[in-house]
Design a protein around this motif. Sequence first.
Motif, PDB file in Angstrom:
ATOM      1  N   ASP A   1     -68.636  48.796  13.883  1.00 17.23           N
ATOM      2  CA  ASP A   1     -69.934  48.662  14.548  1.00 17.23           C
ATOM      3  C   ASP A   1     -69.796  48.538  16.060  1.00 17.23           C
ATOM      4  O   ASP A   1     -70.796  48.528  16.766  1.00 17.23           O
ATOM      5  N   ASP A   2     -68.567  48.426  16.549  1.00 14.90           N
ATOM      6  CA  ASP A   2     -68.303  48.252  17.980  1.00 14.90           C
ATOM      7  C   ASP A   2     -69.174  47.123  18.538  1.00 14.90           C
ATOM      8  O   ASP A   2     -69.891  47.279  19.517  1.00 14.90           O
ATOM      9  N   ASP A   3     -69.070  45.984  17.862  1.00 14.54           N
ATOM     10  CA  ASP A   3     -69.904  44.814  18.157  1.00 14.54           C
ATOM     11  C   ASP A   3     -69.469  44.146  19.459  1.00 14.54           C
ATOM     12  O   ASP A   3     -68.342  43.677  19.581  1.00 14.54           O
TER      13      ASP A   3
ATOM     14  N   THR B   1     -47.809  34.887  24.747  1.00 11.19           N
ATOM     15  CA  THR B   1     -47.279  34.989  23.388  1.00 11.19           C
ATOM     16  C   THR B   1     -48.011  36.026  22.550  1.00 11.19           C
ATOM     17  O   THR B   1     -47.535  36.402  21.495  1.00 11.19           O
ATOM     18  N   SER B   2     -49.198  36.458  23.018  1.00 12.64           N
ATOM     19  CA  SER B   2     -49.924  37.480  22.265  1.00 12.64           C
ATOM     20  C   SER B   2     -50.574  38.485  23.205  1.00 12.64           C
ATOM     21  O   SER B   2     -51.019  38.145  24.294  1.00 12.64           O
ATOM     22  N   LEU B   3     -50.597  39.724  22.751  1.00 11.25           N
ATOM     23  CA  LEU B   3     -51.168  40.839  23.499  1.00 11.25           C
ATOM     24  C   LEU B   3     -52.304  41.418  22.670  1.00 11.25           C
ATOM     25  O   LEU B   3     -52.101  41.821  21.529  1.00 11.25           O
ATOM     26  N   TRP B   4     -53.504  41.423  23.251  1.00  9.49           N
ATOM     27  CA  TRP B   4     -54.694  41.965  22.604  1.00  9.49           C
ATOM     28  C   TRP B   4     -55.073  43.255  23.317  1.00  9.49           C
ATOM     29  O   TRP B   4     -55.145  43.290  24.541  1.00  9.49           O
ATOM     30  N   VAL B   5     -55.362  44.312  22.559  1.00  8.42           N
ATOM     31  CA  VAL B   5     -55.775  45.583  23.141  1.00  8.42           C
ATOM     32  C   VAL B   5     -57.137  45.943  22.552  1.00  8.42           C
ATOM     33  O   VAL B   5     -57.256  46.218  21.357  1.00  8.42           O
ATOM     34  N   ILE B   6     -58.160  45.900  23.420  1.00  5.02           N
ATOM     35  CA  ILE B   6     -59.522  46.250  23.030  1.00  5.02           C
ATOM     36  C   ILE B   6     -59.653  47.768  23.037  1.00  5.02           C
ATOM     37  O   ILE B   6     -59.142  48.437  23.935  1.00  5.02           O
ATOM     38  N   ASP B   7     -60.362  48.309  22.061  1.00  3.91           N
ATOM     39  CA  ASP B   7     -60.568  49.760  21.933  1.00  3.91           C
ATOM     40  C   ASP B   7     -59.244  50.511  21.892  1.00  3.91           C
ATOM     41  O   ASP B   7     -59.082  51.571  22.512  1.00  3.91           O
ATOM     42  N   ALA B   8     -58.310  49.989  21.149  1.00  3.92           N
ATOM     43  CA  ALA B   8     -56.981  50.599  21.067  1.00  3.92           C
ATOM     44  C   ALA B   8     -57.029  52.017  20.506  1.00  3.92           C
ATOM     45  O   ALA B   8     -56.150  52.825  20.812  1.00  3.92           O
ATOM     46  N   ASP B   9     -58.064  52.326  19.739  1.00  4.11           N
ATOM     47  CA  ASP B   9     -58.164  53.678  19.177  1.00  4.11           C
ATOM     48  C   ASP B   9     -58.333  54.739  20.259  1.00  4.11           C
ATOM     49  O   ASP B   9     -58.082  55.908  20.025  1.00  4.11           O
ATOM     50  N   ARG B  10     -58.721  54.336  21.464  1.00  2.00           N
ATOM     51  CA  ARG B  10     -58.847  55.281  22.580  1.00  2.00           C
ATOM     52  C   ARG B  10     -57.495  55.690  23.153  1.00  2.00           C
ATOM     53  O   ARG B  10     -57.387  56.687  23.855  1.00  2.00           O
TER      54      ARG B  10
END
Length: 167
Positions: free
Chosen positions: A8-10, A88-97
Amino acid sequence: MTVCVDLDDDVAVIRGIHRACVLDRGHLVLTAAPASSADDLVRAMLITLNVLWRLPARLRPGGVSLNDVGRDIAEWEISWALSRVGITSLWVIDADRAKLFAWLWLRHTAEREDLRLVLHTTTVPDHWQAAALTGCRVRTISPEQLLNPRNLSLTRRHAGTDRRSRG
């Protein structure tokens, strides 16, 4: 490695990630632009960690391809900055791009730096993206788990499926 498929790309999910995952708590959040290459993510990480200025001037501009030496320099700076800040953690938003090689670079960086990697996607990973995760422990979580902190610990691994990806 954790994959959150947010079909839903909320915007509430993305805001929640940015609110909960800040540098001073050991989290680094990047947003992948459309068709992000590994070099784009390298520069985004260097900018977020505030160390892009440490690269030689010829390697700083976007669009300049990092050769082997340039990539080694950038990765050394990333490693130094990650340990200095305590990430300690890496978050990637919209990684599908991001392109396939960007996913591979994220995976190898997370393994090399012993980081927890969380990929937020707005589509189901395609065949090539899934192949980039082959051999990793992949846990899938729903956007609701990110929105409800009682259902998901940002540090413990108890929710979702925890399995090796076969690609």
